[in-house]
Design a protein around this motif. Structure first.
Motif, short mmCIF file in Angstrom:
data_model
loop_
_atom_site.label_atom_id
_atom_site.label_comp_id
_atom_site.label_asym_id
_atom_site.label_seq_id
_atom_site.Cartn_x
_atom_site.Cartn_y
_atom_site.Cartn_z
N ASP A 285 0.81 -1.22 0.00
CA ASP A 285 0.00 0.00 0.00
C ASP A 285 0.83 1.26 0.00
N SER A 286 2.11 1.13 0.41
CA SER A 286 2.90 2.36 0.52
C SER A 286 4.17 2.25 -0.30
N PRO A 287 4.36 3.21 -1.21
CA PRO A 287 5.59 3.18 -2.01
C PRO A 287 6.79 3.78 -1.25
N ASP A 288 6.60 4.10 0.04
CA ASP A 288 7.64 4.78 0.82
C ASP A 288 8.92 3.93 0.89
N PRO A 289 10.01 4.41 0.28
CA PRO A 289 11.23 3.59 0.29
C PRO A 289 11.82 3.41 1.69
N THR A 290 11.53 4.35 2.59
CA THR A 290 12.12 4.25 3.94
C THR A 290 11.61 3.00 4.66
N TYR A 291 10.30 2.72 4.50
CA TYR A 291 9.76 1.58 5.22
C TYR A 291 10.32 0.27 4.65
N LEU A 292 10.51 0.23 3.35
CA LEU A 292 11.11 -0.98 2.75
C LEU A 292 12.52 -1.19 3.32
N ILE A 293 13.26 -0.11 3.46
CA ILE A 293 14.61 -0.23 4.04
C ILE A 293 14.51 -0.76 5.48
N GLN A 294 13.52 -0.25 6.23
CA GLN A 294 13.35 -0.73 7.61
C GLN A 294 13.07 -2.24 7.65
N VAL A 295 12.25 -2.70 6.69
CA VAL A 295 11.92 -4.13 6.65
C VAL A 295 13.20 -4.94 6.37
N ILE A 296 13.99 -4.48 5.41
CA ILE A 296 15.23 -5.21 5.07
C ILE A 296 16.18 -5.20 6.28
N GLU A 297 16.26 -4.05 6.93
CA GLU A 297 17.19 -3.96 8.06
C GLU A 297 16.74 -4.83 9.23
N GLU A 298 15.44 -4.84 9.48
CA GLU A 298 14.95 -5.67 10.59
C GLU A 298 15.16 -7.16 10.27
N SER A 299 15.03 -7.50 8.99
CA SER A 299 15.29 -8.88 8.59
C SER A 299 16.78 -9.22 8.80
N MET A 300 17.65 -8.29 8.44
CA MET A 300 19.10 -8.56 8.63
C MET A 300 19.51 -8.49 10.10
N ARG A 301 18.69 -7.83 10.91
CA ARG A 301 18.97 -7.88 12.35
C ARG A 301 18.68 -9.29 12.85
N LEU A 302 17.50 -9.82 12.48
CA LEU A 302 17.14 -11.16 12.96
C LEU A 302 18.03 -12.23 12.34
N TYR A 303 18.34 -12.07 11.05
CA TYR A 303 19.11 -13.09 10.34
C TYR A 303 20.29 -12.44 9.62
N PRO A 304 21.30 -12.00 10.36
CA PRO A 304 22.42 -11.33 9.68
C PRO A 304 23.19 -12.33 8.80
N PRO A 305 23.25 -12.08 7.48
CA PRO A 305 23.94 -13.04 6.62
C PRO A 305 25.38 -13.31 7.10
N ALA A 306 26.09 -12.24 7.46
CA ALA A 306 27.43 -12.43 8.04
C ALA A 306 27.21 -12.50 9.55
N TRP A 307 26.97 -13.69 10.04
CA TRP A 307 26.49 -13.84 11.42
C TRP A 307 27.62 -13.70 12.45
N ILE A 308 28.85 -13.84 11.98
CA ILE A 308 30.01 -13.68 12.87
C ILE A 308 31.19 -13.20 12.05
#
Ligand code: HEM
Length: 432
Positions: A285-308
């Protein structure tokens, strides 16, 4: 005072669990002993693990001159992938980083957007024709083709792309064994496994070498891709270009560092969006790029590809109130920092709101390290954020992504990057 040391009996009891699933074992130790602990498998291998953002900042930034990448990255990975930025160290690393950094400037990377988009359109259209496919397999395919296209906008055919993809997957899956289970290094050599993988690495170098030679021999306007950037760039002190072997090392490292990481982040993000349809709706519903960035960042917080990641102390030091001995390895447990309740309340829950720029500013700057920190921070962070936004935006706006059957609950499986441990069957339906 040193950080608490895990008793030898506990270490030995957990050795195989540690090799197979290190994250829950580290988390148990951290919950029991605090945000820092020492694990030593032998006297020669003493590692101080931390999920303390301040210790991470000290090692990666404040006193980074006292810390060098460990032999795991420079030696074991370097043996197969060469000495590109990720596996290089010391003065040679600094010289290369200065040389390559301008090529990864945000504006230069944005010039690759049309190439990235072409791959994304094509891959999504292909996926939409299939009855179902595995999520992680799909994101790997897209991310690999994007990095190939960004490095060689022309010249690299389908067969070469497939072969290089195969080789890199084989190498990344193999290199984990000598790293996690050092006592296997001898047997891996005797049984010919090491030799087989060195041969594959040699073949990958040759694939890149052929492209490089063709590029040097081509007349007419050069394409504006990463290969050309590496060919054109000159050392500040000598005005000379990179030699071919170093250039091939850098290309291979871009493949190794820049493909599986992005593929991982994308697979976890899409899985989280399937699990949280309200977030998917919000994005639609929202084309706001900031929220998309937040979603990606929260995903990388939970599952950081470089985990260590790790560093070795060149001299004695003190970090977070703990003594660090010369030669000690620092295990910067990025996954642990991202799940530390000291920085994130309810840390296991997916809440993109917490990645709002205002909320992020309130937290410790090293409490979110998907791209690492300090001078060796990921050079491809703008590249990765751009490709991830482009793919997600295209998928969300043009297609309906659905799970086939009940959505599985994959557990993060730490290879070099954080894989999903099972297949997530999905399908794509065109919205038009
Ligand atoms: C979501 C995607 C990505 C993640 C999570 C990620 C993560 C990281 C991290 C944590 C580091 C620092 C490692 C350390 O300090 O030990 C790093 C370094 C690096 N990354 Fe990335 N990366 C991603 C995408 C990319 C891409 C797309 C490229 C290239 C196009 C790339 C190229 C590199 C290189 C060359 C280094 C080494 C930099 C140096 O030591 O100077 N990465 N990455």
């Amino acid at each position: 005072m040193h950080a608490p040391r895990i008793p030898r009996s506990v270490t030995l009891r957990n050795l195989f669990r540690l090799a197979r699933r290190p994250i829950p074992v580290f988390t148990e130790y951290l919950d029991r002993y605090g945000d820092n602990f020492i694990l030593s498998i032998s006297e020669a291998r003493v590692t101080h693990f931390t999920r303390d953002a301040e210790v991470a900042r000290h090692v990666l930034q404040r006193n980074h001159r006292n810390y060098e990448k460990s032999e795991i990255q420079t030696g074991e990975m370097g043996k197969y992938l060469g000495r590109g930025l990720l596996t290089n160290a010391g003065d040679s690393w600094l010289r290369q980083r200065r040389l390559i950094q301008p090529g990864f400037h945000r504006r230069r990377i944005e010039a690759l957007q049309a190439e990235m988009q072409a791959v994304i359109d094509d891959e999504c259209a292909g996926a939409a024709e299939q009855p179902s496919f595995d999520l992680f397999r799909f994101t790997r395919e897209v991310a690999f083709r994007i990095i190939v296209r960004a490095i060689f906008t022309r010249g690299f055919g389908t067969a070469d792309t497939k072969r290089l993809h195969y080789i890199l997957d084989e190498l990344q899956a193999f290199v984990i064994y000598p790293i996690r289970l050092p006592f296997l290094r001898g047997p891996l050599r005797w049984t010919g496994q090491e030799g087989r993988h060195l041969k594959l690495a040699h073949e990958a170098r040759n694939l890149v070498r052929v492209q490089l030679q063709e590029r040097r021999g081509t007349r007419g306007p050069a394409p504006d891709d990463l290969l050309q950037m590496l060919v054109d760039t000159r050392y500040e002190d000598t005005g000379e270009p990179m030699d071919d072997e170093q250039l091939i090392d850098e290309v291979l490292i871009l493949f190794a560092a820049g493909y599986e990481t992005s593929a991982n982040a994308l697979a976890w993000t899409l899985w989280l969006l399937l699990k949280h349809p309200e977030e998917l709706r919000k994005l639609r519903d929202s084309p706001d790029p900031t929220y998309l960035i937040q979603v990606i960042e929260e995903s990388m917080r939970l599952y950081p590809p470089a985990w260590i990641t790790d560093r070795m102390a060149l001299g004695p030091d003190e970090a977070g109130g703990f003594t660090i001995d010369e030669g000690m390895t620092m295990g910067l447990f990025i996954y642990g920092i991202h799940h530390n309740p000291a920085y994130y309340d309810d840390p296991e829950t997916f809440r993109p709101d917490r990645m709002h720029p205002d909320r992020k500013r309130e937290r410790h700057p090293f409490s979110f390290l998907p791209f690492g920190g300090g001078p060796r921070q990921c050079i491809g962070n703008h590249f990765a954020m751009l490709e991830m936004q482009l793919l997600l935006r295209h998928l969300i706006d043009t297609y309906r992504l659905e799970s086939v059957g009940e959505l599985p609950e994959p557990i993060p499986k730490p290879f070099i990057t954080l894989h999903q441990d099972r297949i997530v069957p999905v399908r794509l339906r065109s919205e038009q």
